[in-house]
Motif scaffolding. Structure first.
Motif, PDB file in Angstrom:
ATOM      1  N   ARG A 170      19.986  55.420  38.341  1.00 51.08           N
ATOM      2  CA  ARG A 170      19.026  56.370  37.783  1.00 51.08           C
ATOM      3  C   ARG A 170      19.187  56.621  36.287  1.00 51.08           C
ATOM      4  O   ARG A 170      18.223  56.528  35.529  1.00 51.08           O
ATOM      5  CB  ARG A 170      19.109  57.704  38.531  1.00 51.08           C
ATOM      6  N   SER A 171      20.391  56.982  35.861  1.00 52.81           N
ATOM      7  CA  SER A 171      20.534  57.353  34.447  1.00 52.81           C
ATOM      8  C   SER A 171      20.341  56.170  33.497  1.00 52.81           C
ATOM      9  O   SER A 171      19.722  56.350  32.442  1.00 52.81           O
ATOM     10  CB  SER A 171      21.854  58.083  34.183  1.00 52.81           C
ATOM     11  N   PRO A 172      20.791  54.956  33.820  1.00 50.11           N
ATOM     12  CA  PRO A 172      20.472  53.868  32.895  1.00 50.11           C
ATOM     13  C   PRO A 172      18.989  53.507  32.900  1.00 50.11           C
ATOM     14  O   PRO A 172      18.434  53.141  31.861  1.00 50.11           O
ATOM     15  CB  PRO A 172      21.338  52.700  33.367  1.00 50.11           C
ATOM     16  N   MET A 173      18.339  53.637  34.050  1.00 45.49           N
ATOM     17  CA  MET A 173      16.890  53.426  34.073  1.00 45.49           C
ATOM     18  C   MET A 173      16.222  54.447  33.159  1.00 45.49           C
ATOM     19  O   MET A 173      15.358  54.108  32.345  1.00 45.49           O
ATOM     20  CB  MET A 173      16.345  53.542  35.499  1.00 45.49           C
TER      21      MET A 173
ATOM     22  N   PRO B  80      15.847  61.241  43.082  1.00 49.34           N
ATOM     23  CA  PRO B  80      16.718  60.907  44.212  1.00 49.34           C
ATOM     24  C   PRO B  80      17.500  59.614  43.960  1.00 49.34           C
ATOM     25  O   PRO B  80      17.044  58.713  43.248  1.00 49.34           O
ATOM     26  CB  PRO B  80      15.747  60.737  45.377  1.00 49.34           C
ATOM     27  N   ASP B  81      18.677  59.544  44.546  1.00 48.78           N
ATOM     28  CA  ASP B  81      19.536  58.367  44.382  1.00 48.78           C
ATOM     29  C   ASP B  81      19.020  57.234  45.271  1.00 48.78           C
ATOM     30  O   ASP B  81      19.027  57.349  46.492  1.00 48.78           O
ATOM     31  CB  ASP B  81      20.965  58.720  44.763  1.00 48.78           C
ATOM     32  N   PRO B  82      18.608  56.105  44.685  1.00 48.04           N
ATOM     33  CA  PRO B  82      18.075  55.004  45.481  1.00 48.04           C
ATOM     34  C   PRO B  82      19.148  54.025  45.965  1.00 48.04           C
ATOM     35  O   PRO B  82      18.837  53.067  46.670  1.00 48.04           O
ATOM     36  CB  PRO B  82      17.141  54.305  44.480  1.00 48.04           C
TER      37      PRO B  82
ATOM     38  N   GLU C 245      10.095  54.049  42.981  1.00 50.80           N
ATOM     39  CA  GLU C 245       9.785  55.483  42.960  1.00 50.80           C
ATOM     40  C   GLU C 245      10.573  56.182  41.861  1.00 50.80           C
ATOM     41  O   GLU C 245      10.038  57.028  41.142  1.00 50.80           O
ATOM     42  CB  GLU C 245      10.068  56.117  44.319  1.00 50.80           C
ATOM     43  N   VAL C 246      11.854  55.837  41.717  1.00 45.95           N
ATOM     44  CA  VAL C 246      12.667  56.400  40.640  1.00 45.95           C
ATOM     45  C   VAL C 246      12.042  56.067  39.288  1.00 45.95           C
ATOM     46  O   VAL C 246      11.935  56.932  38.416  1.00 45.95           O
ATOM     47  CB  VAL C 246      14.125  55.894  40.725  1.00 45.95           C
ATOM     48  N   LEU C 247      11.603  54.840  39.113  1.00 45.62           N
ATOM     49  CA  LEU C 247      10.989  54.446  37.846  1.00 45.62           C
ATOM     50  C   LEU C 247       9.745  55.280  37.556  1.00 45.62           C
ATOM     51  O   LEU C 247       9.548  55.741  36.424  1.00 45.62           O
ATOM     52  CB  LEU C 247      10.661  52.953  37.841  1.00 45.62           C
ATOM     53  N   ARG C 248       8.921  55.527  38.547  1.00 46.27           N
ATOM     54  CA  ARG C 248       7.733  56.364  38.340  1.00 46.27           C
ATOM     55  C   ARG C 248       8.129  57.776  37.896  1.00 46.27           C
ATOM     56  O   ARG C 248       7.526  58.347  36.986  1.00 46.27           O
ATOM     57  CB  ARG C 248       6.888  56.429  39.616  1.00 46.27           C
TER      58      ARG C 248
END
Length: 157
Positions: free
Chosen positions: A15-18, A124-126, A136-139
């Motif tokens: 998540r955080s690097p994305m 949320p953690d994928p 979904e995280v990217l969105r």
């Protein structure tokens, strides 16, 4: 002197690097790239020095982002003296970061900058899920990045 932001999740491989990569691009698109420094870290050090999760990197790549240079790091309490804003991906990491924070540190949930997200919304953690979780995280990250860029444009100009 630039405004410094650190995005934080659990292991700094999903998540955080994305969010770091997307936010940098969004800030550039808003003409703020020279005014804001963005990096990321994890509250845990399990993946220190390692690359981004392959699924996260593939999700970014499919949308034209490049995560190939990322190397995981662990957030350190002494960074608070060097960072203006610390953004957690979820409440668990928010609590961990606030325990380390000195008085007056600006520590918030990243999605608090997404005007379409409900109050207290998390990314949320994928990690333990399927590929669609990364999409979904990217969105979510893209929406929060635009909101943060708009906030910073008002704050820094």
């Amino acid at each position: 002197m630039s405004y410094r932001i650190c995005l934080v999740c659990m292991g700094n491989i999903c998540r955080s690097p994305m969010a770091e990569i997307v936010l940098r691009k969004t800030l550039d698109d808003h003409g703020l790239g020279d005014l804001v420094t963005v990096d990321s870290a994890g509250t845990g050090g399990w993946h220190q020095g390692g690359p981004m999760d392959e699924r996260a990197a593939a999700t970014l790549s499919a949308r034209g982002y490049d995560g190939s240079l990322h190397r995981a790091r662990q957030f350190q309490a002494d960074w608070y003296g060097q960072v203006d804003l610390v953004l957690a991906m979820d409440r668990e990491n928010l609590r961990a970061l606030r325990r380390l924070a000195p008085d007056g540190a600006d520590v918030r949930l990243f999605r608090s900058f997404d005007p379409g997200a409900p109050e207290g919304a998390e990314v949320p953690d994928p990690y333990y899920g399927e590929q669609e979780g990364f999409a979904e995280v990217l969105r979510m990250v893209e929406a929060a990045s635009v909101g943060l860029a708009e906030h910073l444009a008002k704050k820094l100009r």
